[in-house]
Design an enzyme around this catalytic site. Sequence first.
Site, short mmCIF file in Angstrom:
data_model
loop_
_atom_site.label_atom_id
_atom_site.label_comp_id
_atom_site.label_asym_id
_atom_site.label_seq_id
_atom_site.Cartn_x
_atom_site.Cartn_y
_atom_site.Cartn_z
N PRO A 105 0.83 -1.21 0.00
CA PRO A 105 0.00 0.00 0.00
C PRO A 105 0.86 1.26 0.00
CG PRO A 105 -0.05 -1.06 2.16
CD PRO A 105 0.74 -1.97 1.26
N SER A 113 7.15 5.19 -1.57
CA SER A 113 7.70 6.19 -2.50
C SER A 113 9.15 5.86 -2.82
CB SER A 113 7.55 7.60 -1.93
OG SER A 113 8.22 7.72 -0.69
N ALA A 115 10.49 2.79 -2.72
CA ALA A 115 10.48 1.59 -3.55
C ALA A 115 10.17 1.97 -5.00
CB ALA A 115 9.48 0.58 -3.02
N ASP A 154 15.13 4.91 3.61
CA ASP A 154 14.12 4.21 2.80
C ASP A 154 14.70 3.80 1.44
OD1 ASP A 154 12.47 4.85 4.89
OD2 ASP A 154 10.88 5.71 3.67
#
Length: 297
Positions: A105, A113, A115, A154
Amino acid sequence: MPAVSPTPPDLRVPSSDTSTGFGHAKLILLGEHAVVYGQPALAAGIAAGVRCHVNPGQGNIRAPAWQMDVQVGDGAMVSQAVERLCERLGVPAKELDFWLEAEIPARAGLGSSAAMAVAIGQAVAARTGALPADVLAAATAAETVFHATPSGIDTAAALRGGVGRFDRATGWQPLPLHQPLDLCVGVSKQVRQTSDLVTGVARLCERVPVARRLIETLGQVACAGMEALASGDVEALAQEFNLAHGLLCGLGVSTRELDELVRAARTAGALGAKLTGAGGGGAVIALAQDRGEDVLK
Ligand code: PMV
């Protein structure tokens, strides 16, 4: 005569000119928010993520799983991020089409974002020969559209996958896993913007300087978690999860729904549970070991 809208190109049809890239979704196990201030964090790039297929085109960017259909130049945040990313990689985004297959999701604390940015960067790199370090730099530049001051954790997890230690100075260092970690992820219904949460923590630290101690303690908790992981002490790692959740509550980034998910996971037998990512909604993680089914229920 009624206006006839042009049929959108079907981006799913691969051609000999299609290039593909993948970015892992990430789970921050310990150290979110503190990592923005230079503290170390422990994270994992998981098997699920985002795949991107790139073709010559007109700047269409589509992700059906996220009901996303935007175009380079339309001002949408995703379009701005893709433009920035492609600019860094030296290709004009408006001459390419981007088809995204998302297994996670969006805006749920799972690094969607990053990924997406890494998947697009890898797909573009497959066309231009850009190096992984260029992809990482470009994806982190793209992240600045969504995050005020991304630490880079991230994008590092999205690119590298597996478990790693991250800090802003030294980047990602892979860590060996001596035994599988049975982690459950619970996604709340609240979506949120990472930049709002990061800004909220910055304001708190300005107004209430003692909050900086929570940031430092979160870094220490992350280090203790890494030691626990290295010695295979899952119970100690779970205790660090619980401590981290309390500290993140102190920084004001948890919500009632996240607290309830954490409590439910612990009641169902999880050894430890915490929010993961920026908070304000998003997701929680629980170390379930052999109680995974109960915890997921
Ligand atoms: O956007 P999220 O929920 O994946 O969180 C990112 C982690 C933060 O530490 C809050 C921000 C950052 O850039 O490290």
